[in-house]
Design an enzyme around this catalytic site. Structure first.
Site, short mmCIF file in Angstrom:
data_model
loop_
_atom_site.label_atom_id
_atom_site.label_comp_id
_atom_site.label_asym_id
_atom_site.label_seq_id
_atom_site.Cartn_x
_atom_site.Cartn_y
_atom_site.Cartn_z
N GLU A 174 10.97 -4.57 5.81
CA GLU A 174 9.93 -4.06 6.70
C GLU A 174 10.29 -4.19 8.19
O GLU A 174 9.49 -3.83 9.05
CB GLU A 174 8.59 -4.78 6.42
CG GLU A 174 8.11 -4.64 4.98
CD GLU A 174 7.68 -3.24 4.58
OE1 GLU A 174 7.78 -2.31 5.42
OE2 GLU A 174 7.26 -3.05 3.43
N TYR A 190 0.81 -1.22 0.00
CA TYR A 190 0.00 0.00 0.00
C TYR A 190 0.85 1.27 0.00
O TYR A 190 0.32 2.37 -0.03
CB TYR A 190 -0.92 0.01 1.23
CG TYR A 190 -0.14 -0.13 2.53
CD1 TYR A 190 0.46 0.96 3.13
CD2 TYR A 190 0.02 -1.39 3.12
CE1 TYR A 190 1.21 0.81 4.29
CE2 TYR A 190 0.75 -1.53 4.27
CZ TYR A 190 1.35 -0.43 4.85
OH TYR A 190 2.10 -0.58 5.99
N GLY A 191 2.18 1.13 0.05
CA GLY A 191 3.04 2.31 0.19
C GLY A 191 4.20 2.33 -0.76
O GLY A 191 4.02 2.27 -1.97
N THR A 192 5.41 2.37 -0.21
CA THR A 192 6.61 2.60 -1.01
C THR A 192 7.00 1.40 -1.88
O THR A 192 7.86 1.54 -2.74
CB THR A 192 7.81 2.98 -0.12
OG1 THR A 192 8.09 1.89 0.76
CG2 THR A 192 7.52 4.24 0.68
N LEU A 193 6.37 0.24 -1.69
CA LEU A 193 6.67 -0.92 -2.54
C LEU A 193 5.86 -0.90 -3.84
O LEU A 193 6.13 -1.66 -4.76
CB LEU A 193 6.38 -2.23 -1.80
CG LEU A 193 7.41 -2.62 -0.73
CD1 LEU A 193 6.86 -3.73 0.15
CD2 LEU A 193 8.72 -3.05 -1.38
#
Length: 187
Positions: free
Chosen positions: A100, A25-28
Site C-alpha cells: 500500500e 475494500y478493493g484489490t485485496l
C-alpha cells in the site's frame, strides 16, 4: 511460601503475536488482483479471514488512475462501504504496508469503525479496525475529480479496466499517476 515452591514461567511464551484487524475494500478482496498476497499470508499463517463487514459510517470509495480503488477519510460522505476483514500478523502487516506504499505517501493506515453484518438482522455490533485510506496529500483532489460520486463496494464492474502495477508506465511513480489523473478532465 518459601523460595522455589512457585513454578517459574517458561522464558518463551506461546502467546501468539498481536494481530491487527485490517478492513480490505478493493484489490485485496477475494476475486481481485492483489488477493494473491492475502492468500500467501493465509498460507503462511500470517492472516485469517474474519468475514464480510460494512463501515458503520458513510465514506467515499472512488476509483483513481487505472481503476485503483481509494477509500477517502471523509466520514459522512459517500456510502457505507462493504469489504472483507482479516486478522493480520505483524509480519503480514509489514507486507501489506509495503504493497500500500505507506512509507511512500500512497496510502495511510488509520482506524475505521465497522458494523458486523449479522445474518437475519438483529443488533449491529461495531468494532474499530484499520483500513488503508488515500493519502491526505491528494484525497481532496481525488474527491473533486470524482464529482462527489462514490460507490458502496468495489465490484467487478468498478474493477473493469483495472491495470496491474507491473503493466503501468514504469517511468512514472504512483503519485505521478495520481497527479496526472486528478488534473485531467473527467470522462
Amino acid at each position: 511460601m518459601g523460595h522455589g515452591t512457585m513454578a517459574t514461567p517458561p522464558t518463551t511464551t506461546t502467546i501468539p503475536a498481536k494481530t491487527t484487524l485490517i478492513f480490505t475494500y478493493g484489490t485485496l478482496k477475494r476475486g481481485f488482483s492483489n488477493h494473491v498476497l492475502m492468500q500467501d499470508l493465509i498460507r503462511s499463517g500470517d492472516s485469517s479471514f474474519k468475514g464480510v463487514y460494512q463501515t458503520l459510517d458513510k465514506y467515499p470509495l472512488v476509483c483513481g488512475p487505472y481503476r485503483v480503488p481509494f477509500l477517502l477519510n471523509k466520514p459522512g460522505s459517500g456510502h457505507r462501504v462493504t469489504g472483507e476483514l482479516y486478522a493480520v500478523s505483524p509480519r503480514g502487516l509489514s507486507r501489506l504496508d509495503e504493497l500500500e506504499g505507506i512509507t511512500r505517501g500512497h496510502y495511510v493506515r488509520q482506524p475505521i469503525r465497522l458494523a458486523a453484518e449479522k445474518q437475519g438482522g438483529g443488533d449491529l455490533e461495531s468494532c474499530v479496525v484499520e483500513a488503508y485510506y488515500a493519502h491526505k496529500s491528494y484525497d481532496e483532489k481525488l474527491w473533486e475529480r470524482s464529482s462527489g460520486r462514490s460507490f458502496g463496494a468495489y465490484t467487478e464492474n468498478e474493477a473493469r479496466g483495472y491495470v496491474k502495477r507491473k503493466d503501468r508506465p514504469q517511468h512514472l511513480t504512483f503519485l505521478d499517476h495520481i497527479r496526472i489523473f486528478v488534473s485531467s478532465p473527467c470522462d
